[in-house]
Design a protein around this motif. Structure first.
Motif, PDB file in Angstrom:
ATOM      1  N   PRO A   1       0.771  -1.190   0.016  1.00  0.00           N
ATOM      2  CA  PRO A   1      -0.004   0.085  -0.052  1.00  0.00           C
ATOM      3  C   PRO A   1       0.996   1.189  -0.007  1.00  0.00           C
ATOM      4  O   PRO A   1       0.242   2.439  -0.063  1.00  0.00           O
ATOM      5  CB  PRO A   1      -0.736  -0.135   1.303  1.00  0.00           C
ATOM      6  CG  PRO A   1      -0.076  -0.974   2.081  1.00  0.00           C
ATOM      7  CD  PRO A   1       1.162  -1.717   1.159  1.00  0.00           C
ATOM      8  N   LEU A   2       2.031   1.119   0.222  1.00  0.00           N
ATOM      9  CA  LEU A   2       3.090   2.491   0.263  1.00  0.00           C
ATOM     10  C   LEU A   2       3.465   3.049  -0.967  1.00  0.00           C
ATOM     11  O   LEU A   2       3.780   2.031  -1.750  1.00  0.00           O
ATOM     12  CB  LEU A   2       3.977   2.013   1.201  1.00  0.00           C
ATOM     13  CG  LEU A   2       3.895   1.521   2.547  1.00  0.00           C
ATOM     14  CD1 LEU A   2       4.979   1.167   3.444  1.00  0.00           C
ATOM     15  CD2 LEU A   2       2.874   2.423   3.374  1.00  0.00           C
ATOM     16  N   ARG A   3       3.709   4.129  -1.196  1.00  0.00           N
ATOM     17  CA  ARG A   3       4.402   4.779  -2.248  1.00  0.00           C
ATOM     18  C   ARG A   3       5.676   5.390  -1.634  1.00  0.00           C
ATOM     19  O   ARG A   3       5.556   6.153  -0.636  1.00  0.00           O
ATOM     20  CB  ARG A   3       3.514   5.773  -3.050  1.00  0.00           C
ATOM     21  CG  ARG A   3       3.936   5.745  -4.470  1.00  0.00           C
ATOM     22  CD  ARG A   3       2.956   6.708  -5.330  1.00  0.00           C
ATOM     23  NE  ARG A   3       2.724   8.107  -4.584  1.00  0.00           N
ATOM     24  CZ  ARG A   3       1.816   8.879  -5.051  1.00  0.00           C
ATOM     25  NH1 ARG A   3       0.966   8.705  -5.770  1.00  0.00           N
ATOM     26  NH2 ARG A   3       1.646  10.180  -4.650  1.00  0.00           N
ATOM     27  N   PRO A   4       6.619   4.868  -1.921  1.00  0.00           N
ATOM     28  CA  PRO A   4       7.918   5.518  -1.502  1.00  0.00           C
ATOM     29  C   PRO A   4       8.107   6.916  -1.420  1.00  0.00           C
ATOM     30  O   PRO A   4       7.699   7.353  -2.740  1.00  0.00           O
ATOM     31  CB  PRO A   4       9.121   4.601  -1.940  1.00  0.00           C
ATOM     32  CG  PRO A   4       8.620   4.175  -3.129  1.00  0.00           C
ATOM     33  CD  PRO A   4       7.219   4.261  -3.252  1.00  0.00           C
ATOM     34  N   GLY A   5       8.655   7.667  -0.611  1.00  0.00           N
ATOM     35  CA  GLY A   5       9.282   8.867  -0.769  1.00  0.00           C
ATOM     36  C   GLY A   5       8.438   9.802   0.146  1.00  0.00           C
ATOM     37  O   GLY A   5       9.091  10.304   1.229  1.00  0.00           O
ATOM     38  N   ASP A   6       7.145  10.184  -0.051  1.00  0.00           N
ATOM     39  CA  ASP A   6       6.469  11.273   0.673  1.00  0.00           C
ATOM     40  C   ASP A   6       6.090  10.599   2.037  1.00  0.00           C
ATOM     41  O   ASP A   6       5.466  11.427   2.989  1.00  0.00           O
ATOM     42  CB  ASP A   6       5.345  11.991   0.103  1.00  0.00           C
ATOM     43  CG  ASP A   6       4.368  10.745  -0.553  1.00  0.00           C
ATOM     44  OD1 ASP A   6       4.432   9.531   0.066  1.00  0.00           O
ATOM     45  OD2 ASP A   6       3.522  11.100  -1.171  1.00  0.00           O
ATOM     46  N   GLY A   7       6.337   9.535   2.550  1.00  0.00           N
ATOM     47  CA  GLY A   7       5.871   9.193   4.010  1.00  0.00           C
ATOM     48  C   GLY A   7       4.305   8.604   4.007  1.00  0.00           C
ATOM     49  O   GLY A   7       3.945   8.584   5.200  1.00  0.00           O
ATOM     50  N   LEU A   8       3.581   8.808   3.260  1.00  0.00           N
ATOM     51  CA  LEU A   8       2.081   8.730   3.204  1.00  0.00           C
ATOM     52  C   LEU A   8       1.856   7.316   2.642  1.00  0.00           C
ATOM     53  O   LEU A   8       2.338   6.577   1.826  1.00  0.00           O
ATOM     54  CB  LEU A   8       1.370   9.775   2.335  1.00  0.00           C
ATOM     55  CG  LEU A   8       1.467  10.999   2.637  1.00  0.00           C
ATOM     56  CD1 LEU A   8       0.888  12.001   1.807  1.00  0.00           C
ATOM     57  CD2 LEU A   8       1.102  11.446   4.173  1.00  0.00           C
TER      58      LEU A   8
END
Length: 133
Positions: free
Chosen positions: A9-16
């Protein structure tokens, strides 16, 4: 990493954490196939796994046939098309696998009734002849 699976579920980078849209799982192909099967496609020898009896049990076929024949006999008895003696005889013939289907049973009944009518006519004529003499 703290033991969580950070792949899905994560998209790396923005921490969301961002929920991805649900993948399409269309049943259109299944519906199309089912429609073809209703027409009898994909049902040949090569597609069959179970025995004929597993696919359509002979017992169920027998039960269906008995119900059809017995329903007919009951109807004929109630509408006085056959008397109770003929009913019993035909019921037992049905039980003993004497009739393949409803049509055969009806033909037998018509033949038997014609036979009875003929014999009654002959006996009436003989009786009339006896009375005349």
């Amino acid at each position: 990493s703290s033991g969580i699976n950070a792949e899905w579920p994560l998209r790396p980078g923005d921490g969301l954490i961002i929920r991805k849209p649900v993948k399409v799982h269309s049943r259109a192909r299944v519906r199309k196939n089912a429609e073809a099967r209703r027409k009898g496609r994909h049902m040949g020898h090569g597609k069959r796994k179970g025995t004929a009896n597993a696919r359509m049990p002979t017992k169920i076929l027998w039960i269906r046939r008995m119900r059809v024949l017995r329903r007919l006999l009951r109807k004929y008895r109630e509408t006085k098309k056959i008397d109770k003696h003929l009913y019993r005889e035909l019921y037992m013939k049905c039980k003993g696998n004497g009739f393949k289907n409803k049509r055969v049973l009806m033909e037998f009944i018509h033949k038997r009734k014609a036979e009875q009518a003929r014999s009654k006519l002959l006996s009436d004529q003989a009786e009339a002849r006896r009375k005349k003499v």
